[in-house]
Motif scaffolding. Structure first.
Motif, short mmCIF file in Angstrom:
data_model
loop_
_atom_site.label_atom_id
_atom_site.label_comp_id
_atom_site.label_asym_id
_atom_site.label_seq_id
_atom_site.Cartn_x
_atom_site.Cartn_y
_atom_site.Cartn_z
N ALA A 237 78.36 64.23 88.95
CA ALA A 237 77.47 63.38 88.15
C ALA A 237 77.95 63.37 86.70
N THR A 238 77.84 62.21 86.06
CA THR A 238 78.29 62.07 84.67
C THR A 238 77.18 62.51 83.73
N VAL A 239 76.91 63.79 83.70
CA VAL A 239 75.91 64.36 82.81
C VAL A 239 76.58 65.40 81.93
N GLY A 240 75.95 65.70 80.81
CA GLY A 240 76.57 66.59 79.83
C GLY A 240 76.18 68.04 79.94
N ALA A 241 75.46 68.41 80.95
CA ALA A 241 75.08 69.80 81.17
C ALA A 241 75.23 70.11 82.65
#
Length: 403
Positions: free
Chosen positions: A87-91
């Motif tokens: 998933a393109t998430v930052g965490a």
């Protein structure tokens, strides 16, 4: 937990975020806040106000006490409230069971489910009432099932419990079973007035609303005064259709999901039955009770929305090789540096045409006048028009194939 809200006249001492809407969007926001705080090893106190006058977690649409007649338009094997690897998430992601895996675990079936998901499920036992109240549905569910909205609501409420538990120490969640009626922005914080008359102060406010109810327009005022029973364009469950008289003349405007909900509530939920009948169209025959109202339905389209295809399995996964290649190539590119029309759009169009002709070759091979390999090569060599003129692609592709 619950608490008395602040009064809106002084800046809140603890940093605070208000989330208006405690349904699926609100759950995902809390889960991501938890992920970012944990990845930053934050020890600073934070107060989260969760505001909704509907059932927290389920929201209005997925209320767990509603009739089991109404179902989701998504398959059990294709929906989740958890972030997934890639998933393109930052965490860091939080891997949890998709709805079908969660249902399997409720049945005691653990084989083939990832260890991390098993550990998460075991760490947060579900209320025994879920297995009892949904016993028949849980036993019958397969990946291609359309679960009842009530059962999805139970999954959502469990996901909310999991998301809140991920928040680090020092983070307080305050549940407000109320509707936000106004938001006033000051120089330093927002003042949110609640339907209870209380106010909430927050440094940031997130609107995570789901079903938005529009105000009636002039045409709808005519329906309201027509002398006929009018089912408004809102959540049918909130309109108490049980008060609609038997055999009444009923106006329904629109032939989308709301209409199908109304039709089910006024037929199946009044004792009508659909039974298998090989001589009937589509293999089903409706057995009426004689209580059914007469529905007068209008739509600008003039016909019902097309149903989803019946695959008898999960929908086939599209081959998005070109789009995935573009994403991989530009994964680390600075934000706002990618020209969508020139870089991304051609990959989307070529993937769409490739899937169309590949499917055609499989289900109706005689319809292709050239080998599939030549068609796919032509798709990749044909210039793709801008996103504002996608209709030009067929002519361009035909020219290449005939040339």
């Amino acid at each position: 937990m619950s608490s008395t809200p602040t009064r809106g006249n002084t800046q809140p001492a603890t940093p605070s975020i208000a989330i208006v809407g405690a349904g699926p969007r609100g759950i995902s926001i809390i889960e991501r806040i938890a992920a970012y705080l944990r990845s930053a090893h934050s020890s600073q106190g934070l107060r989260i106000h969760l505001i909704d006058d509907a059932q927290h977690g389920a929201g209005r649409i997925w209320e767990t006490t509603q009739t089991h007649t109404l179902c989701m338009n998504t398959l059990a094997g294709a929906v989740t409230l958890f972030t997934e690897p890639g998933a393109t998430v930052g965490a860091p992601v939080l891997e949890g069971p998709i709805q079908y895996e969660w249902i399997k675990l409720l049945r005691g079936e653990r084989e083939g489910i990832d260890k991390k998901k098993l550990e998460l499920f075991d760490s947060f036992p579900t209320d025994p009432s879920i297995a009892r109240d949904f016993a028949a549905e849980i036993a019958a569910t397969v990946p291609e099932s359309n679960p009842s909205r009530a059962l999805y609501g139970a999954y959502l409420r469990w996901a909310l419990e999991v998301a809140i538990a991920q928040l680090p120490a020092g983070t307080e969640v305050i549940n407000h079973p109320a509707r936000a009626v106004s938001i006033t922005e000051t120089r330093t914080f927002d003042v949110i007035e609640l339907s209870t008359g209380d106010t909430v102060d927050s440094h940031a406010t997130v609107l995570a609303s789901g079903w938005v109810q529009p105000a009636p327009n002039a045409e709808e005022e005519i329906f309201a005064n027509s002398g006929l029973t009018w089912v408004k364009p809102g959540n049918p469950l909130e309109q108490d259709l049980s008060v609609v008289p038997d055999k009444a003349d009923v106006i329904v405007r629109g032939l989308g999901m709301g209409f199908f909900d109304v039709m089910a509530l006024l037929t199946i939920d009044r004792g009508g039955k659909f039974v298998e009948d090989t001589t009937a169209r589509a293999g089903l025959r409706y057995e009426p009770t004689g209580r059914e109202p007469h529905l007068y339905v209008g739509s600008g389209r003039g016909y019902p929305y097309l149903p989803k295809s019946e695959y008898h399995s999960l929908p086939p996964k599209a081959n998005l090789a070109r789009l995935k290649a573009v994403i991989a190539e530009h994964h680390d590119a600075p934000e706002q540096s990618i020209d969508f029309t020139q870089t991304v759009w051609p990959a989307i169009v070529r993937d769409a045409y490739s899937e169309y002709y590949t499917t055609l070759a499989r289900v109706r091979p005689a319809s292709l006048e050239q080998p599939l390999e030549d068609i796919l090569a032509a798709i990749d060599s044909t210039p793709v028009p801008s996103s504002n003129d996608a209709s030009a692609m067929p002519a361009a592709l035909t020219a290449v194939l005939e040339g």
